[in-house]
Write a protein that holds these residues in place. Sequence first.
Motif, short mmCIF file in Angstrom:
data_model
loop_
_atom_site.label_atom_id
_atom_site.label_comp_id
_atom_site.label_asym_id
_atom_site.label_seq_id
_atom_site.Cartn_x
_atom_site.Cartn_y
_atom_site.Cartn_z
N TYR B 92 1.04 -1.18 0.49
CA TYR B 92 -0.65 0.08 0.26
C TYR B 92 1.04 1.26 -0.11
O TYR B 92 1.72 1.47 1.10
N LEU B 95 0.36 3.85 2.65
CA LEU B 95 0.80 3.34 4.41
C LEU B 95 2.06 3.54 4.59
O LEU B 95 3.36 3.65 3.76
N GLU B 99 3.46 0.18 8.35
CA GLU B 99 1.88 0.08 8.93
C GLU B 99 1.52 -1.20 7.78
O GLU B 99 0.84 -1.94 8.18
N THR B 102 2.99 -4.29 9.45
CA THR B 102 1.93 -4.34 10.81
C THR B 102 0.64 -4.86 9.87
O THR B 102 0.22 -6.26 10.07
N PHE B 103 0.39 -4.80 8.81
CA PHE B 103 -1.06 -5.58 7.99
C PHE B 103 -0.54 -6.53 7.54
O PHE B 103 -1.61 -7.10 7.84
N PHE B 104 0.23 -7.08 7.12
CA PHE B 104 0.85 -7.87 6.31
C PHE B 104 0.95 -9.29 7.71
O PHE B 104 0.33 -10.63 7.28
N GLY B 106 -0.40 -9.40 9.54
CA GLY B 106 -2.05 -10.13 10.71
C GLY B 106 -2.82 -10.82 9.01
O GLY B 106 -3.45 -11.34 9.75
N MET B 107 -2.58 -10.34 7.55
CA MET B 107 -3.13 -11.14 6.62
C MET B 107 -2.21 -12.62 6.94
O MET B 107 -2.45 -13.78 6.70
N TYR B 108 -1.23 -13.16 7.25
CA TYR B 108 -0.47 -14.24 7.44
C TYR B 108 -0.48 -14.72 8.55
O TYR B 108 0.02 -16.00 8.36
#
Lengths: 369, 308
Positions: B92, B95, B99, B102-104, B106-108
């Motif tokens: 992103y 981002l 960030e 952190t986001f990825f 979360g996804m993994y």
Amino acid sequence: MKISRIKAIAKKELIQIRRDPLSLAMAFLMPVMLLFIFGYAITLDVNNLETVVCDLDKSTLSRELVAEFGESEYFTIIDHVYSQREIDGYLDRGEALVAITIPQDFSEDIKKGRPAELQVIVDGSDSNSATIALGYISGVTGLFSKRIAVRQRPPLIDTRMRVWFNEELESRNYIIPGLIAVIMSVIAALLTSLTVAREWERGTMEQLISTPVKTPEFILGKLIPYFLIGFIDMLVSVLLAVFLFDVPMKGSLFLLAGLSSLFLFGGLSLGMLISIVAKSQLVASQIAMVATFLPAFLLSGFMYAIPNMPRPLQIITYAIPARYFVSMLKDIFLKGNPLHMLLFETALLGIFGLVVFGIANKKFKKRIE
Amino acid sequence: MNEQNIAVTVEGLTRTFGDFTAVEGISFSVSRGEIYGFLGPNGAGKSTTIKMLCGLLQPTGGDGTVGGFDIVRESEKIKKTIGYMSQKFSLYDDLSVEENITFFSGMYGVTGKTRKERKEWVLEMSGLKDRRAVITKTLPGGIKQRLALGCALLHEPPVLFLDEPTSGVDPVSRRNFWSLIYEMAKGGTTVFVTTHYMDEAEYCDRLALIYRGKIIAEGTPTELKVQYMRRSVLEIETDRTFEALEVLGRSGIETALFGSLLHAVVDDVETATPEIERELGKAGIKVIRVDKIMPSLEDVFVTLIESA
């Protein structure tokens, strides 16, 4: 389902909205703007109708009647004329909407106990205003004749009317709650219509669908931030309705919040579904606009009463969530209805939300087609 | 290769888009810990293949497994065991570095203490320790690629798919990037990488040359050179390269431009060398030198495409 994944998506989405001025404007300015524009523009009340008077009688009684019209807030007497030709001129130019002619023998007839005549011409090109004007005119003359009749003998039937739920018969009172429902239908769908399509357009979706994220996690995570925004919009709209437009709020705020949440769930899911299917931000936002605005405006019972519609249209209205929300908001605002009187609407809104959310989940594919 | 050791295997894999066949019945196997390269020009079907392996695209024919999972029926299980880095930068942009990580995570599904450790690892390997709050959009291309690689490795996947990871990246960053790939492979990660850079292909343990949706050759870089180049390559330096190319082409000698030099593919060096000198001499072109050289992968590729 992993809560941590839903949270990660919701958080990411919120950060993105916060950094995008356009998203922010759409989220918070648009509903307020729409409420202002439509709130002030749509009014079914008719005030200050331009009126010309042709008083050929020139008696005390006729002047009393003219004064009666002049004092009412519904009519503004713009001129006194003395011939039919002058009246035609005013009406043709559109300067006056109402012309009242008092014939020469008006007071003479009344004194002799004969029915006196009063000629009224109303510009019917705006049929709605014309009908309302006619009502006001008969109201004024009715009161007037009642008063002079009392001077001669008591009336036979003395009607005392009372209006319930909207005592001032202020059209704004029922327009604003309905308007909030219409605006929220559009905003809810618009908010989410961009969110999935944007990821496809920017190429971020490819990375996202290569991760083990599950479809419901993805969709719920995306819904949450827009739900918060929609809820804030709803709150602001209600505050504006009560404090700016002076709409009475008779029902429970908690009930309003709960039912609004239910409505938002369906509306946001619809936008999400559109975004998933369209895959393009432009197409998605246009579909969202057309699919919500027109039905919500025309078929929700906001502008036109559903029982007056032809049967096939009436059946269609059952599939329009705004229909239930419009009547819920009117009932909560004006009647203060409790939940058990809104069960039918609540159930159908809930079904709508679940069905649309279900289809959105089914339509979202973690694949490139 | 025994079953246990296979990370990726496909058999007759095909994908059509309407009338167009992007990938046509390809078969290959990749063993664990191997760096397997897919080399081919743009539009050859490299990305289509990698997307089918990652479970992003449904094949229209054939089958295969990744990490033991079926690419048609178990694509969601595959997504748990792989890291994927697409051709286009797909983190992103709006981002910050942190960030995105952190986001990825979360996804993994990387959480808790592991998440913290992995985040630091990614920041370290991408050289962004001091720039964690920087918005990703503003980073230079090479750094972005490293960050994207880091994000694809957050969950320490056993198989890594890289689709043209170094396209549009400067040569120094490219070399750094490849040392990262080596490190991954040394740690036991299977790396499947597509590229159209011939020099990068030399870094792979094994290679498949893909052209118009088909694998036209497969093997280690050395095998490819020896096996497919039974003919010899002569490097020719003249004072007028373009004219020389034209002259040799007219006289039926298979010649290709190679920078400011010419490469000619010949059957017999002994007879070809004097012939080339004679032809160029007749045209008044001065021959500076003619040398027999070890063919490059590009020579192999050009020869194979011409005979394909």
